[in-house]
Design a protein around this motif. Structure first.
Motif, PDB file in Angstrom:
ATOM      1  N   GLY A 213       0.845  -1.166  -0.072  1.00 26.04           N
ATOM      2  CA  GLY A 213       0.093  -0.111   0.041  1.00 26.04           C
ATOM      3  C   GLY A 213       0.720   1.224  -0.026  1.00 26.04           C
TER       4      GLY A 213
ATOM      5  N   LYS B 140     -18.546  -6.889   7.628  1.00 25.94           N
ATOM      6  CA  LYS B 140     -17.508  -5.886   8.049  1.00 25.94           C
ATOM      7  C   LYS B 140     -17.609  -5.623   9.486  1.00 25.94           C
ATOM      8  N   GLU B 141     -18.236  -6.524  10.297  1.00 27.77           N
ATOM      9  CA  GLU B 141     -18.349  -6.281  11.834  1.00 27.77           C
ATOM     10  C   GLU B 141     -17.554  -7.552  12.472  1.00 27.77           C
TER      11      GLU B 141
ATOM     12  N   PRO C 225     -12.447  -0.966  10.839  1.00 26.11           N
ATOM     13  CA  PRO C 225     -12.141   0.181  10.068  1.00 26.11           C
ATOM     14  C   PRO C 225     -11.380  -0.092   8.639  1.00 26.11           C
ATOM     15  N   GLU C 226     -11.243   0.868   7.685  1.00 24.09           N
ATOM     16  CA  GLU C 226     -10.577   0.855   6.564  1.00 24.09           C
ATOM     17  C   GLU C 226      -9.170   0.560   6.868  1.00 24.09           C
ATOM     18  N   GLY C 227      -8.358  -0.245   6.063  1.00 24.01           N
ATOM     19  CA  GLY C 227      -6.921  -0.718   6.063  1.00 24.01           C
ATOM     20  C   GLY C 227      -6.694  -1.483   7.059  1.00 24.01           C
TER      21      GLY C 227
ATOM     22  N   THR D 151      -7.273  -5.479   8.618  1.00 24.42           N
ATOM     23  CA  THR D 151      -7.867  -6.726   8.171  1.00 24.42           C
ATOM     24  C   THR D 151      -7.920  -7.628   9.338  1.00 24.42           C
TER      25      THR D 151
ATOM     26  N   GLY E 111      -2.294  -4.980   9.474  1.00 22.50           N
ATOM     27  CA  GLY E 111      -2.654  -3.774   8.579  1.00 22.50           C
ATOM     28  C   GLY E 111      -1.367  -3.029   8.269  1.00 22.50           C
TER      29      GLY E 111
ATOM     30  N   GLN F  68      -2.649   2.145  13.876  1.00 23.60           N
ATOM     31  CA  GLN F  68      -3.922   1.960  13.836  1.00 23.60           C
ATOM     32  C   GLN F  68      -4.332   0.570  14.000  1.00 23.60           C
TER      33      GLN F  68
END
Length: 177
Positions: A31, A101-102, A118-120, A122, A135, A140
């Motif tokens: 990324g 996604k939860e 959250p985004e980014g 896994t 991630g 994060q």
């Protein structure tokens, strides 16, 4: 003189660095990340390595020197290898699973705890009692792991709750008759 800050950050193959004044962008196979470097610190690229130096000799510049060097090193490591944290859930009836996604956690409350991923980030549920969070952003990944652990931190009497893998829980002796 900072022992951490003076070490250059090696740039591995496959990673591109874009440095514009005080903004640095690191792009790699996993990324892309960006960082606004503090104005009291200067960054330069020399011989395939990133070097960080303080602009002045004051205390704040010297403190930020090592901080910025480590943040840049974490960005380079994140876009090449990534970061991960493992959590373990211990307790009778305590478990988790993924639903879209939860992350749904059953931690002994009267309701299920639902955590939106959250985004980014896994999240992989290897077993019902093991969670792997991964991630490219170290901060994060650590924050997500701390938030999930915060729902039910391990208690000192039986050790029930959510803990980091390999974390030692200091146990207390129970009531005596």
């Amino acid at each position: 003189m900072s022992r951490v800050g003076k070490n250059p950050v090696a740039v591995p193959n496959g990673v591109t660095i874009d440095l514009k004044e005080q903004d640095i962008k690191v792009k790699g196979p996993k990324g892309e990340m960006a960082l606004a470097v503090h104005p009291k610190v200067s960054v330069s690229i020399e011989n395939g390595a990133i070097t960080v130096a303080p602009n002045t000799k004051d205390l704040e510049s010297r403190a930020l020197w090592a901080t910025m060097q480590r943040r840049i090193a974490n960005m380079v490591q994140g876009v090449t290898e990534g970061f991960s944290k493992n959590l373990e859930i211990e307790g009778v009836g305590y478990r988790c699973n993924l639903q879209g996604k939860e992350l749904v956690l059953q931690l002994g409350f009267s309701h299920d705890v639902r955590y939106a991923i959250p985004e980014g980030i896994t999240i992989v549920v290897e077993k019902q009692t093991q969670i792997k969070i991964s991630g490219i952003d170290k901060e994060q990944v650590g924050q997500v792991a701390a938030e999930i652990r915060g729902y039910r931190p391990p208690e000192p009497y039986k050790g029930k709750g959510v803990r980091y893998a390999g974390e030692y829980i200091l146990r207390k002796e129970g009531k005596k008759k």
